[in-house]
Scaffold this motif. Structure first.
Motif, short mmCIF file in Angstrom:
data_model
loop_
_atom_site.label_atom_id
_atom_site.label_comp_id
_atom_site.label_asym_id
_atom_site.label_seq_id
_atom_site.Cartn_x
_atom_site.Cartn_y
_atom_site.Cartn_z
N CYS A 83 0.85 -1.29 0.07
CA CYS A 83 -0.06 0.01 -0.10
C CYS A 83 0.72 1.31 0.03
CB CYS A 83 -0.92 0.01 1.15
SG CYS A 83 -2.00 1.41 1.16
N PHE A 84 0.91 1.60 -1.38
CA PHE A 84 1.89 2.95 -1.56
C PHE A 84 1.06 3.77 -2.60
CE2 PHE A 84 4.98 -0.21 -0.17
CZ PHE A 84 5.69 0.56 0.94
N GLU A 85 1.53 4.81 -2.74
CA GLU A 85 0.81 5.98 -3.80
C GLU A 85 0.85 5.41 -5.05
OE1 GLU A 85 -1.00 8.43 -3.48
OE2 GLU A 85 -0.66 9.28 -1.48
N ARG A 86 2.13 4.60 -5.43
CA ARG A 86 2.03 3.77 -6.77
C ARG A 86 3.28 2.62 -6.56
NH1 ARG A 86 4.26 7.36 -11.23
NH2 ARG A 86 2.44 8.79 -10.48
N PRO A 87 3.07 1.83 -7.31
CA PRO A 87 4.06 0.54 -7.38
C PRO A 87 5.45 0.99 -7.79
CG PRO A 87 2.64 0.24 -9.26
CD PRO A 87 1.92 1.63 -8.22
N THR A 88 6.31 0.20 -7.38
CA THR A 88 7.84 0.83 -7.59
C THR A 88 8.51 -0.43 -8.46
OG1 THR A 88 8.53 0.24 -5.49
CG2 THR A 88 7.86 2.52 -5.70
N ASP A 89 7.97 -1.76 -8.23
CA ASP A 89 8.61 -2.60 -8.92
C ASP A 89 7.85 -3.81 -9.58
OD1 ASP A 89 7.92 -4.47 -6.94
OD2 ASP A 89 9.55 -3.92 -5.36
N PRO A 90 8.11 -4.70 -10.26
CA PRO A 90 7.37 -5.76 -10.80
C PRO A 90 6.34 -6.56 -10.07
CG PRO A 90 9.38 -5.75 -12.18
CD PRO A 90 9.65 -4.86 -10.69
N ARG A 91 7.00 -6.93 -9.00
CA ARG A 91 6.15 -7.55 -7.72
C ARG A 91 4.90 -6.86 -7.31
NH1 ARG A 91 6.58 -7.23 -2.34
NH2 ARG A 91 5.75 -8.84 -1.28
N GLN A 92 5.14 -5.45 -7.26
CA GLN A 92 4.00 -4.56 -6.54
C GLN A 92 3.07 -4.47 -7.79
OE1 GLN A 92 5.63 -0.87 -4.97
NE2 GLN A 92 7.04 -2.04 -3.47
N LEU A 93 3.32 -4.71 -9.13
CA LEU A 93 2.16 -4.51 -9.84
C LEU A 93 1.33 -5.59 -9.81
CD1 LEU A 93 4.49 -3.79 -13.08
CD2 LEU A 93 2.90 -2.27 -11.97
N SER A 94 1.72 -6.68 -8.97
CA SER A 94 0.72 -7.89 -8.87
C SER A 94 -0.13 -7.64 -7.48
CB SER A 94 1.53 -9.13 -8.72
OG SER A 94 2.15 -9.35 -10.03
N ILE A 95 0.48 -7.18 -6.41
CA ILE A 95 0.01 -7.06 -5.07
C ILE A 95 -0.24 -5.58 -4.69
CG2 ILE A 95 0.94 -9.22 -4.70
CD1 ILE A 95 3.03 -7.76 -2.59
N TRP A 96 -0.21 -4.51 -5.50
CA TRP A 96 -0.50 -3.20 -4.90
C TRP A 96 -1.70 -3.14 -4.72
CZ3 TRP A 96 -2.89 1.06 -8.08
CH2 TRP A 96 -2.55 2.53 -7.47
N LEU A 97 -1.92 -2.23 -3.55
CA LEU A 97 -3.37 -1.84 -2.86
C LEU A 97 -3.28 -0.31 -2.87
CD1 LEU A 97 -5.83 -2.24 -1.43
CD2 LEU A 97 -4.64 -2.11 0.89
N SER A 98 -3.95 0.54 -3.89
CA SER A 98 -3.96 1.92 -3.90
C SER A 98 -4.48 2.38 -2.51
CB SER A 98 -4.94 2.41 -5.04
OG SER A 98 -6.11 2.29 -4.79
N PRO A 99 -3.88 3.62 -2.07
CA PRO A 99 -4.52 4.10 -0.76
C PRO A 99 -6.07 4.14 -1.09
CG PRO A 99 -2.49 5.23 -1.57
CD PRO A 99 -2.75 4.26 -2.69
#
Length: 267
Positions: free
Chosen positions: A172-188
């Motif tokens: 959970c960050f403002e935006r994803p920063t790596d390929p892994r986060q493109l899969s598990i990102w939670l937008s605020p």
């Protein structure tokens, strides 16, 4: 109609700061608690500031008074020594839950983590993604603490009837920063939508569910979250062009699976 008072621990942390403005509602008071100093209330905010540690039983007893719901984001958010993880994340959560039980707090949301199942292989659950309530496979002492928090939540539901929802938050960050986060990102914004669903659902019982957005590259299931009314409106894919290229890790926990066990790290 009486005011709803929501206690948020870890309010000075990354997720806590992101949620503070997003959870403001007419008729709702946010009781914001952290061991670190918090910004005072601004115009239009109904907030109460509490500076305390979740390991302090007396302070948690006071913080839980007259509370309608608890969102527990507090604790150490990365790997650390076993002694620190035990003291803050596990014992601290027990202290908080015991205070909530004694105060009659009926509803609790516990921030778990993808690291509770960090050693699950990506894709092992098939095309629908890893279920929200899959058995723990922690990747660190930090991950162990999140599995323990889920277990404590289950105990307090079964023993005392407390409604407990455990959120396995991805990233959970403002935006994803790596390929892994493109899969598990939670937008605020989606995180706030999910927390609102947890607070509003009529019969939460005990649940474990994923806290992620509806990402194109999703590796986990949103079924359990959608069952309580969560509807994601965001997708990490809109940031994909700005994410540096890299390999997708074998395990859900990513770099945590290779990090030195029990050593504080900045991951």
């Amino acid at each position: 109609m009486s005011e709803q008072r929501v206690l948020i621990t870890g309010a000075a942390g990354i997720v806590g700061k992101l949620m503070r403005p997003r959870l403001i509602r007419t008729g709702r008071v946010l009781r914001l608690l952290d061991v670190q100093p918090l910004e005072p209330a601004v115009a239009g905010e109904q907030v109460e500031i509490v500076t305390a540690s979740i390991t302090d039983a007396d302070a948690m007893a006071a913080a839980c008074r007259d509370v309608d719901a608890l969102i527990h984001l507090g604790g150490i958010s990365r790997e650390d020594t076993w002694e620190r993880i035990l003291e803050v994340n596990i014992d601290g959560t027990h202290t908080l839950l015991e205070a909530a039980r004694a105060a009659g707090v009926p509803r609790v949301v516990l921030a778990s983590s993808n690291h509770a199942v960090g050693f699950r292989r990506i894709g092992e659950a098939g095309p629908d993604g890893l279920p929200g309530d899959s058995a723990p496979r922690p990747d660190t002492y930090y991950g162990v603490s999140k599995a323990a928090i889920e277990a404590l939540g289950s105990l307090y539901h079964s023993r005392f009837g407390m409604d407990v929802t455990c959120l396995r938050i991805g990233s959970c960050f403002e935006r994803p920063t790596d390929p892994r986060q493109l899969s598990i990102w939670l937008s605020p914004d989606d995180c706030a939508r999910l927390l609102e669903a947890c607070l509003a659902t009529e019969k939460p019982g005990y649940r474990v569910l994923w806290g992620v957005s509806a990402n194109t590259r999703a590796i986990v299931s949103l079924r359990e979250a959608e069952e309580i009314g969560y509807r994601s409106l965001d997708d990490a894919e809109r940031f994909a062009a700005d994410v540096p290229p890299g390999m997708v890790p074998e395990y859900i926990g990513g770099a945590f699976c290779d990090a030195p066990l029990g050593q504080p790290n900045p991951l």
